[in-house]
Design a protein around this motif. Structure first.
Motif, PDB file in Angstrom:
ATOM      1  N   ARG A 138      -0.484   3.197  -8.420  1.00 57.84           N
ATOM      2  CA  ARG A 138      -1.863   2.259  -8.204  1.00 57.84           C
ATOM      3  C   ARG A 138      -1.659   0.888  -8.731  1.00 57.84           C
ATOM      4  O   ARG A 138      -2.183  -0.089  -8.149  1.00 57.84           O
ATOM      5  CB  ARG A 138      -2.825   3.197  -9.130  1.00 57.84           C
ATOM      6  CG  ARG A 138      -4.097   2.445  -9.122  1.00 57.84           C
ATOM      7  CD  ARG A 138      -5.421   3.080  -9.717  1.00 57.84           C
ATOM      8  NE  ARG A 138      -6.549   2.429  -9.498  1.00 57.84           N
ATOM      9  CZ  ARG A 138      -7.648   3.060  -9.781  1.00 57.84           C
ATOM     10  NH1 ARG A 138      -7.326   4.165 -10.328  1.00 57.84           N
ATOM     11  NH2 ARG A 138      -8.800   2.702  -9.583  1.00 57.84           N
ATOM     12  N   ASP A 139      -0.996   0.601  -9.847  1.00 54.36           N
ATOM     13  CA  ASP A 139      -0.670  -0.582 -10.614  1.00 54.36           C
ATOM     14  C   ASP A 139       0.016  -1.585  -9.712  1.00 54.36           C
ATOM     15  O   ASP A 139       0.024  -2.887  -9.597  1.00 54.36           O
ATOM     16  CB  ASP A 139      -0.138  -0.557 -11.728  1.00 54.36           C
ATOM     17  CG  ASP A 139      -0.963   0.258 -12.976  1.00 54.36           C
ATOM     18  OD1 ASP A 139      -2.318   0.310 -12.739  1.00 54.36           O
ATOM     19  OD2 ASP A 139      -0.615   0.573 -13.904  1.00 54.36           O
ATOM     20  N   TYR A 140       0.744  -0.771  -8.631  1.00 54.43           N
ATOM     21  CA  TYR A 140       1.923  -1.799  -7.837  1.00 54.43           C
ATOM     22  C   TYR A 140       1.212  -1.849  -6.504  1.00 54.43           C
ATOM     23  O   TYR A 140       1.767  -3.038  -5.674  1.00 54.43           O
ATOM     24  CB  TYR A 140       2.865  -1.031  -7.532  1.00 54.43           C
ATOM     25  CG  TYR A 140       3.698  -0.850  -8.876  1.00 54.43           C
ATOM     26  CD1 TYR A 140       4.130  -1.802  -9.778  1.00 54.43           C
ATOM     27  CD2 TYR A 140       3.811   0.593  -9.556  1.00 54.43           C
ATOM     28  CE1 TYR A 140       4.539  -1.601 -10.990  1.00 54.43           C
ATOM     29  CE2 TYR A 140       4.182   0.813 -10.931  1.00 54.43           C
ATOM     30  CZ  TYR A 140       4.710  -0.087 -11.496  1.00 54.43           C
ATOM     31  OH  TYR A 140       5.382   0.054 -12.755  1.00 54.43           O
ATOM     32  N   CYS A 141       0.402  -1.177  -5.862  1.00 55.51           N
ATOM     33  CA  CYS A 141      -0.164  -1.128  -4.701  1.00 55.51           C
ATOM     34  C   CYS A 141      -1.523  -1.905  -4.479  1.00 55.51           C
ATOM     35  O   CYS A 141      -2.321  -1.553  -5.081  1.00 55.51           O
ATOM     36  CB  CYS A 141      -0.579   0.195  -3.982  1.00 55.51           C
ATOM     37  SG  CYS A 141       1.061   1.102  -3.848  1.00 55.51           S
ATOM     38  N   THR A 142      -1.361  -3.167  -3.894  1.00 50.90           N
ATOM     39  CA  THR A 142      -2.527  -4.049  -4.091  1.00 50.90           C
ATOM     40  C   THR A 142      -3.290  -3.796  -2.954  1.00 50.90           C
ATOM     41  O   THR A 142      -4.598  -4.572  -2.668  1.00 50.90           O
ATOM     42  CB  THR A 142      -1.986  -5.557  -4.156  1.00 50.90           C
ATOM     43  OG1 THR A 142      -1.259  -5.901  -2.946  1.00 50.90           O
ATOM     44  CG2 THR A 142      -1.300  -5.773  -5.329  1.00 50.90           C
ATOM     45  N   GLY A 143      -3.146  -3.178  -1.915  1.00 50.86           N
ATOM     46  CA  GLY A 143      -3.651  -3.126  -0.542  1.00 50.86           C
ATOM     47  C   GLY A 143      -4.537  -1.649  -0.268  1.00 50.86           C
ATOM     48  O   GLY A 143      -5.250  -1.653   0.572  1.00 50.86           O
ATOM     49  N   ARG A 191       0.870  -1.182  -0.086  1.00 51.31           N
ATOM     50  CA  ARG A 191      -0.214   0.119   0.093  1.00 51.31           C
ATOM     51  C   ARG A 191       0.864   1.457  -0.089  1.00 51.31           C
ATOM     52  O   ARG A 191       1.831   1.165   0.175  1.00 51.31           O
ATOM     53  CB  ARG A 191      -0.997  -0.001   1.187  1.00 51.31           C
ATOM     54  CG  ARG A 191      -0.327  -0.298   2.489  1.00 51.31           C
ATOM     55  CD  ARG A 191      -1.437  -1.005   3.594  1.00 51.31           C
ATOM     56  NE  ARG A 191      -2.591  -0.036   3.805  1.00 51.31           N
ATOM     57  CZ  ARG A 191      -3.777  -0.442   3.347  1.00 51.31           C
ATOM     58  NH1 ARG A 191      -3.915  -1.725   2.515  1.00 51.31           N
ATOM     59  NH2 ARG A 191      -4.948   0.257   3.519  1.00 51.31           N
ATOM     60  N   THR A 192       0.225   2.361  -0.264  1.00 53.61           N
ATOM     61  CA  THR A 192       0.853   3.658  -0.294  1.00 53.61           C
ATOM     62  C   THR A 192       0.470   4.136   1.118  1.00 53.61           C
ATOM     63  O   THR A 192      -0.691   4.165   1.467  1.00 53.61           O
ATOM     64  CB  THR A 192       0.333   4.551  -1.128  1.00 53.61           C
ATOM     65  OG1 THR A 192       0.823   4.169  -2.619  1.00 53.61           O
ATOM     66  CG2 THR A 192       1.026   6.070  -1.089  1.00 53.61           C
ATOM     67  N   VAL A 193       1.495   4.656   1.846  1.00 53.89           N
ATOM     68  CA  VAL A 193       1.300   5.226   3.148  1.00 53.89           C
ATOM     69  C   VAL A 193       1.460   6.539   2.978  1.00 53.89           C
ATOM     70  O   VAL A 193       2.555   6.987   2.648  1.00 53.89           O
ATOM     71  CB  VAL A 193       2.275   4.330   4.380  1.00 53.89           C
ATOM     72  CG1 VAL A 193       1.604   5.118   5.629  1.00 53.89           C
ATOM     73  CG2 VAL A 193       1.671   3.095   4.344  1.00 53.89           C
TER      74      VAL A 193
END
Length: 77
Positions: A64-69, A22-24
């Motif tokens: 967005r394409d890399y963060c699955t959570g 995820r992005t934090v």
């Protein structure tokens, strides 16, 4: 949206602040002063830089394409 907040930093592909990658978004300011705070550099409400919601969304969208959570907003209590 023109709402302004203070962002100290972003962590992309974080695996510790929720499920999945995820992005934090680390937000400035916290009145709690927990003894073992692991983000003490964010306590000051003036830390980081002023940022609009649209700027935060733009930063999140880049990964967005890399963060699955999803996204975690941390700090700023």
């Amino acid at each position: 949206m023109n709402t302004i907040g203070r962002v100290v930093s972003y962590e992309h592909l974080g695996a510790l602040d929720g499920p999945g990658l995820r992005t934090v978004v680390f937000l400035a300011g916290c009145p709690l002063r927990c003894k073992y705070c692991h983000n003490a550099d964010m306590l000051n409400v003036q830390a980081g830089r002023e940022t609009t919601v649209d700027e935060v969304i733009g930063e999140v969208e880049r990964y967005r394409d890399y963060c699955t959570g999803g996204v975690t907003l941390s700090g700023g209590e």
